[in-house]
Design a protein around this motif. Structure first.
Motif, PDB file in Angstrom:
ATOM      1  N   MET A   1      40.092  42.229  49.989  1.00  0.00           N
ATOM      2  CA  MET A   1      40.436  43.401  49.176  1.00  0.00           C
ATOM      3  C   MET A   1      41.855  43.274  48.644  1.00  0.00           C
ATOM      4  O   MET A   1      42.149  43.637  47.516  1.00  0.00           O
ATOM      5  CB  MET A   1      40.301  44.657  50.041  1.00  0.00           C
ATOM      6  N   ILE A   7      44.963  41.041  41.863  1.00  0.00           N
ATOM      7  CA  ILE A   7      44.563  40.621  40.521  1.00  0.00           C
ATOM      8  C   ILE A   7      44.594  41.817  39.578  1.00  0.00           C
ATOM      9  O   ILE A   7      45.110  41.749  38.461  1.00  0.00           O
ATOM     10  CB  ILE A   7      43.155  40.005  40.550  1.00  0.00           C
ATOM     11  N   MET A   8      44.056  42.931  40.052  1.00  0.00           N
ATOM     12  CA  MET A   8      43.986  44.099  39.168  1.00  0.00           C
ATOM     13  C   MET A   8      45.380  44.615  38.835  1.00  0.00           C
ATOM     14  O   MET A   8      45.668  44.978  37.697  1.00  0.00           O
ATOM     15  CB  MET A   8      43.146  45.186  39.811  1.00  0.00           C
TER      16      MET A   8
ATOM     17  N   VAL B  18      57.419  36.993  34.388  1.00  0.00           N
ATOM     18  CA  VAL B  18      56.226  37.558  35.013  1.00  0.00           C
ATOM     19  C   VAL B  18      55.177  36.485  35.219  1.00  0.00           C
ATOM     20  O   VAL B  18      54.568  36.366  36.286  1.00  0.00           O
ATOM     21  CB  VAL B  18      55.651  38.701  34.152  1.00  0.00           C
ATOM     22  N   LEU B  22      53.602  35.292  38.806  1.00  0.00           N
ATOM     23  CA  LEU B  22      52.174  35.303  39.096  1.00  0.00           C
ATOM     24  C   LEU B  22      51.721  33.939  39.600  1.00  0.00           C
ATOM     25  O   LEU B  22      50.946  33.837  40.551  1.00  0.00           O
ATOM     26  CB  LEU B  22      51.390  35.674  37.838  1.00  0.00           C
ATOM     27  N   TRP B  25      52.865  33.445  43.050  1.00  0.00           N
ATOM     28  CA  TRP B  25      52.030  34.246  43.941  1.00  0.00           C
ATOM     29  C   TRP B  25      50.696  33.555  44.186  1.00  0.00           C
ATOM     30  O   TRP B  25      50.220  33.471  45.313  1.00  0.00           O
ATOM     31  CB  TRP B  25      51.804  35.636  43.328  1.00  0.00           C
ATOM     32  N   ASN B  29      49.405  32.197  47.789  1.00  0.00           N
ATOM     33  CA  ASN B  29      48.198  32.730  48.403  1.00  0.00           C
ATOM     34  C   ASN B  29      47.058  31.731  48.447  1.00  0.00           C
ATOM     35  O   ASN B  29      45.907  32.114  48.611  1.00  0.00           O
ATOM     36  CB  ASN B  29      47.748  33.976  47.660  1.00  0.00           C
ATOM     37  N   GLN B  31      45.572  30.264  46.191  1.00  0.00           N
ATOM     38  CA  GLN B  31      44.536  30.373  45.173  1.00  0.00           C
ATOM     39  C   GLN B  31      44.167  28.987  44.652  1.00  0.00           C
ATOM     40  O   GLN B  31      43.041  28.748  44.267  1.00  0.00           O
ATOM     41  CB  GLN B  31      45.017  31.233  43.999  1.00  0.00           C
ATOM     42  N   TYR B  34      42.247  25.962  47.175  1.00  0.00           N
ATOM     43  CA  TYR B  34      40.799  26.004  47.343  1.00  0.00           C
ATOM     44  C   TYR B  34      40.139  24.936  46.493  1.00  0.00           C
ATOM     45  O   TYR B  34      39.133  24.375  46.829  1.00  0.00           O
ATOM     46  CB  TYR B  34      40.233  27.361  46.937  1.00  0.00           C
ATOM     47  N   ALA B 222      33.914  45.438  46.273  1.00  0.00           N
ATOM     48  CA  ALA B 222      34.956  44.451  46.578  1.00  0.00           C
ATOM     49  C   ALA B 222      35.437  44.630  48.014  1.00  0.00           C
ATOM     50  O   ALA B 222      35.710  43.653  48.717  1.00  0.00           O
ATOM     51  CB  ALA B 222      36.114  44.586  45.601  1.00  0.00           C
ATOM     52  N   ALA B 223      35.530  45.876  48.450  1.00  0.00           N
ATOM     53  CA  ALA B 223      35.989  46.132  49.817  1.00  0.00           C
ATOM     54  C   ALA B 223      35.008  45.584  50.846  1.00  0.00           C
ATOM     55  O   ALA B 223      35.398  45.172  51.937  1.00  0.00           O
ATOM     56  CB  ALA B 223      36.193  47.631  50.029  1.00  0.00           C
ATOM     57  N   ARG B 225      33.218  42.866  50.539  1.00  0.00           N
ATOM     58  CA  ARG B 225      32.748  41.544  50.136  1.00  0.00           C
ATOM     59  C   ARG B 225      32.632  40.585  51.306  1.00  0.00           C
ATOM     60  O   ARG B 225      33.361  40.662  52.281  1.00  0.00           O
ATOM     61  CB  ARG B 225      33.634  40.972  49.037  1.00  0.00           C
ATOM     62  N   GLU B 228      35.098  34.640  50.995  1.00  0.00           N
ATOM     63  CA  GLU B 228      36.533  34.493  51.169  1.00  0.00           C
ATOM     64  C   GLU B 228      37.209  34.448  49.806  1.00  0.00           C
ATOM     65  O   GLU B 228      38.152  35.171  49.525  1.00  0.00           O
ATOM     66  CB  GLU B 228      36.788  33.216  51.969  1.00  0.00           C
ATOM     67  N   LEU B 230      37.520  34.695  45.629  1.00  0.00           N
ATOM     68  CA  LEU B 230      36.987  35.407  44.463  1.00  0.00           C
ATOM     69  C   LEU B 230      36.737  34.395  43.357  1.00  0.00           C
ATOM     70  O   LEU B 230      37.674  33.770  42.864  1.00  0.00           O
ATOM     71  CB  LEU B 230      38.000  36.435  43.982  1.00  0.00           C
ATOM     72  N   TRP B 235      37.437  37.589  38.521  1.00  0.00           N
ATOM     73  CA  TRP B 235      38.776  37.858  37.983  1.00  0.00           C
ATOM     74  C   TRP B 235      38.652  38.501  36.601  1.00  0.00           C
ATOM     75  O   TRP B 235      39.275  39.524  36.313  1.00  0.00           O
ATOM     76  CB  TRP B 235      39.564  36.560  37.817  1.00  0.00           C
ATOM     77  N   MET B 238      37.056  42.079  36.822  1.00  0.00           N
ATOM     78  CA  MET B 238      37.945  43.100  37.391  1.00  0.00           C
ATOM     79  C   MET B 238      39.049  43.448  36.404  1.00  0.00           C
ATOM     80  O   MET B 238      39.365  44.621  36.197  1.00  0.00           O
ATOM     81  CB  MET B 238      38.552  42.592  38.695  1.00  0.00           C
ATOM     82  N   TRP B 309      45.109  33.553  33.484  1.00  0.00           N
ATOM     83  CA  TRP B 309      46.420  34.207  33.360  1.00  0.00           C
ATOM     84  C   TRP B 309      47.034  33.991  31.984  1.00  0.00           C
ATOM     85  O   TRP B 309      47.730  34.861  31.455  1.00  0.00           O
ATOM     86  CB  TRP B 309      47.381  33.734  34.455  1.00  0.00           C
TER      87      TRP B 309
END
Ligand code: HEM
Ligand code: HEM
Lengths: 201, 538
Positions: A1, A7-8, B18, B22, B25, B29, B31, B34, B222-223, B225, B228, B230, B235, B238, B309
């Motif tokens: 979550m 992302i949002m 920005v 991103l 980030w 994380n 991303q 993977y 999403a909560a 899910r 692991e 997304l 993306w 959402m 992005w």
């Protein structure tokens, strides 16, 4: 979550930035722009005509924004007028800049075609003026009567567009729309226009 | 000029900061690490290498070799069923608006070369029929079909049942009410007067509300899910569902932006509806459908994230290329042109992934209806975007800006890209939801050929006509009426193309309803383009 939210939020943030650059800053800059002293606010009747222009979607075929001659010389050479500046639109709510030129630019049509009789005739049926025009007729803005009454504005379409009998009379709506056409006259000098004719980039 | 340049620099600096944050980030994380394994999250265990196309199976559906695999497939079936009511509501509404919008498009097109066609009623005058067409196909067909497909994909992407589907169903009702009221308002002459924002703002509140109701199942699911990572499609979906309500709200703030600055807000919005709403939905769907049907993951997962992005960064700034040469500050136009050209970065990354994954599998286009529609759509995304980047350049825009060329580009994007992908997705989804296959194979073929030939004629005639019109407009020696006469063949060609497209839509809608009424052979065999391949299925 957590990642989904990130992302949002990231997406929303980027949009916020774009809003800053493309909405807020132009607004601040352009609302500080000087209103040309010769620009007159619309009268009530012209405003009503403007509303009819919106309701009947004239904007989908006509623009109101001549471009700089150094960029697109055709605009000036066709007699559509000097390039417009933000101040010219100070009283326009909503804007009617338009993105199509299926018909000519109308920013200065009031100066180019100042006769209300011409405007009414053209609205009643554009083919009375230009045989091959693809502009629609607006017969619903006119009344067909046996005999025009005192004070009625009569239009006289040529053959074969004239009715078999009786007369064609402009409604209040047609008159208001024609008044708005005549009000589209921005031939006064614009104070913020760059003086030199050299191409800018 | 100096302060504006300074401002421009600050903006660019802020933006890249920005972007950098991103990226950091994302890396922090994990991303990126993977890598390719993330691209496989859309497959059930053991499913890779097997095609999933409910409208195709020269091989039968993969049902799992071991019991663990079989139960994963079963779980997906349950997930599909959980979204059934919501998806069917949105999709059926979309098909209805497609038919209505097509007829209005056809009438609009006829009126442009037959100016005396249907002129006596003010309700059918050109200037009202045209915005009805645009709003019906944009907010009715494209948006509603897009949300419907998104609702179908969300439980699949998160590998769990759709939670809160009833919010999405009520969202559809509110959205439909908004459309009916909005289109009636335009017909009666109560347009707000700005392109893409014709619906009176009071009615627009319904869309913000209906759209927000779709965000509830998204967040709830999403909560819950079960995956692991997304997948990139989520993306895009959402982000699109976050962007649309914000955009619609700001653009409709009544009486805030007068005159020329109103025009910048108008086009900032209109392009964002294209770039940040329908485009991410279309690309996201293709990112799911192409690998799923081929049974092979997309070739570069890292690229897909960069593409995402950079799309967000660049697309959000391009709106003012609709006002090139207009009465607005030059820096603003330049900013949008620069970003329009920069858009080639996300476009090319997406193209590498979509078309690269297809490499070596083109023969599959012959039988799979979904793949054929979706891949052609993806190809047209590449084409329309590269065309758009060119069209934004001052030297090209000075010719094309006010002409039918723009309308051709608009339909290349909204139709050959977006609508094709949506058609493909509907062909994929419906048999899964109803457990009933498409009744008549030939109707899918017929639909495909009608709309393909139709849009080809549409695009070619307006592109040529628009270009000639644009060059002639710049040359004041050419009387205006000569230009009007010159464009007539293009406008008539458009009517022919548009009539074929409309026919195709009637076939599509008929087939859709027939499936809902469970006509045809049922679910023994999935429907193919080629009958020959049907034989060996025992
Ligand atoms: C990199 C991508 C793209 C760029 C740079 C781009 C650029 C442009 C430009 C310069 C115009 C012409 C504006 C004018 O002269 O009036 C335009 C119009 C348009 N584009 Fe694109 N385009 C892109 C992709 C797309 C896509 C993917 C779609 C469809 C989903 C699309 C849909 C439209 C529409 C509907 C219009 C017409 C808008 C109107 O006048 O109402 N574009 N685009
Ligand atoms: C069924 C066949 C269709 C026909 C005959 C058709 C016809 C038209 C016509 C005549 C216009 C007005 C152009 C002008 O004012 O010069 C138009 C505009 C437009 N149509 Fe269509 N259309 C069709 C399908 C669609 C579909 C399915 C979509 C989108 C999903 C779509 C999206 C648009 C857009 C975005 C515009 C505005 C373009 C602009 O402002 O530049 N159309 N269409």
């Amino acid at each position: 979550m957590k990642r989904a939210l990130a992302i949002m939020v990231g997406a929303a943030l980027i949009l916020l930035l774009a809003t800053l650059t493309l909405v807020v800053m132009p607004y601040l800059q352009m609302s500080a722009e000087q209103i040309p002293p010769d620009l007159k606010p619309y009268t009530e009747k012209q405003q009503r005509g403007r509303q009819l222009y919106i309701a009947n979607g004239c904007v989908y075929c006509h623009s109101q924004q001549p471009r700089d001659p150094s960029f697109a010389p055709g605009d000036r050479d066709r007699g559509w007028g000097r390039p417009s500046v933000p101040g010219d639109y100070a009283y326009d709510q909503p804007h009617l800049l338009g993105t199509m030129r299926t018909g000519p630019d109308l920013f200065n049509v009031g100066a180019r075609l100042p006769s209300i009789d011409w405007q009414l005739l053209h609205l009643y049926n554009p083919r009375t003026v230009h045989e091959d025009s693809i502009m629609p007729s607006y017969p619903f803005l006119f009344r067909h009567v046996e005999e025009a009454a005192e004070g009625d504005k009569v239009v006289y379409p040529r053959e074969p567009y004239a009715p078999e009998s009786g007369q064609i009379v402009a409604t209040e709506d047609a008159l208001a729309l024609a008044e708005y056409m005549l009000a589209l006259d921005h031939t006064y000098p614009a104070p913020t226009l760059p003086k030199s004719d050299e191409p800018k980039e | 000029m100096t302060p504006t340049i300074a401002i421009l620099l600050i903006i660019t600096f802020l933006l890249s900061t920005v972007g950098l944050l991103l990226l950091i980030w994302s890396i922090a994380n994990n991303q990126f690490s993977y890598g390719q394994s993330a691209a496989r999250t859309i497959f059930s265990p053991g499913e890779e290498g097997h095609s999933e196309d409910p409208a195709l199976a020269d091989k039968p559906d993969f049902t799992g070799d071991t019991s663990a695999q079989a139960s994963a497939i079963k779980a997906r079936w349950t997930a599909d069923q959980s979204s059934r009511t919501a998806v069917l509501t949105w999709l059926s509404s979309a098909v209805f608006w497609l038919i209505l919008g097509s007829f209005f498009g056809l009438v609009t097109s006829l009126k442009m070369h037959l100016p005396e066609f249907l002129v006596s009623s003010e309700f059918l005058t050109f200037g009202r029929v045209r915005p009805v067409h645009l709003n019906a196909v944009t907010y009715g067909w494209a948006s509603m079909a897009g949300i419907g497909v998104a609702l179908f994909l969300i439980p699949r992407l998160f590998k769990t049942a759709l939670a809160g589907g009833k919010y999405a169903v009520s969202g559809a009702f509110i959205w439909n009410i908004g459309l009916v009221l909005g289109l009636v308002a335009i017909t009666l002459g109560y347009s707000d007067g700005e392109e893409w924002l014709e619906f009176p703002w009071q009615i627009d509140i319904l869309f913000v509300f209906g759209g927000a109701l779709c965000a509830i199942p998204l967040l709830l699911t999403a909560a819950n899910r079960q995956v692991e990572h997304l997948y990139v499609t989520s993306w895009y979906l959402m982000a699109a569902l976050v962007w649309f309500p914000i955009l619609f709200l700001i653009a409709n703030l009544p009486f805030t932006f007068p005159g020329a600055s109103g025009a910048t807000v108008n086009w900032w919005f209109a392009h964002n509806v294209l770039g940040l709403w329908v485009t991410p939905i279309g690309i996201g769907i293709a990112y799911y459908m192409i690998p799923k049907i081929l049974g092979r993951p997309i070739i570069s997962y890292q690229l897909s994230l960069i593409g995402f992005w950079s799309l967000a960064l660049f697309y959000s700034q391009v709106g003012i290329h609709h006002l090139v040469g207009g009465p607005i500050p030059t820096w603003l136009v330049t900013l949008s042109i620069v970003h329009s050209v920069m858009m080639s970065i996300p476009v090319i990354t997406v193209a590498i992934n979509h078309h690269g994954t297809m490499m070596g599998n083109f023969k599959r286009l012959k039988d799979s209806p979904t793949l054929r529609f979706v891949w052609i759509g993806a190809l047209m995304y590449t084409a329309s975007s590269l065309q758009g980047s060119m069209e934004a350049l001052r030297s090209i825009n000075v010719i094309t800006h006010f002409t039918h060329y723009t309308v051709a580009h608009a339909h290349l994007g909204m139709y050959a890209f977006l609508s094709f992908i949506l058609f493909g997705a509907v062909y994929f989804i419906m048999p899964r939801l109803t457990n009933w296959e498409w009744p008549w194979r030939r109707l899918i073929s017929l639909h495909f050929w009608l709309v393909s030939i139709g849009i080809l004629i549409y695009f070619v005639s307006l592109t040529v006509g628009g270009w000639l019109q644009g060059t002639a407009l710049l040359d004041a020696e050419m009387p205006f009426m000569d230009i009007v006469r010159m464009t007539l063949p293009a406008l008539e060609g458009r009517t022919i193309g548009g009539a074929l497209m409309t026919l195709g839509h009637i076939v599509f809608a008929f087939h859709f309803v027939a499936l809902l009424m469970r006509r045809g052979a049922g679910n023994e065999q999935p429907t193919l383009f080629r009958p020959a391949v049907k034989e060996p299925t025992q």
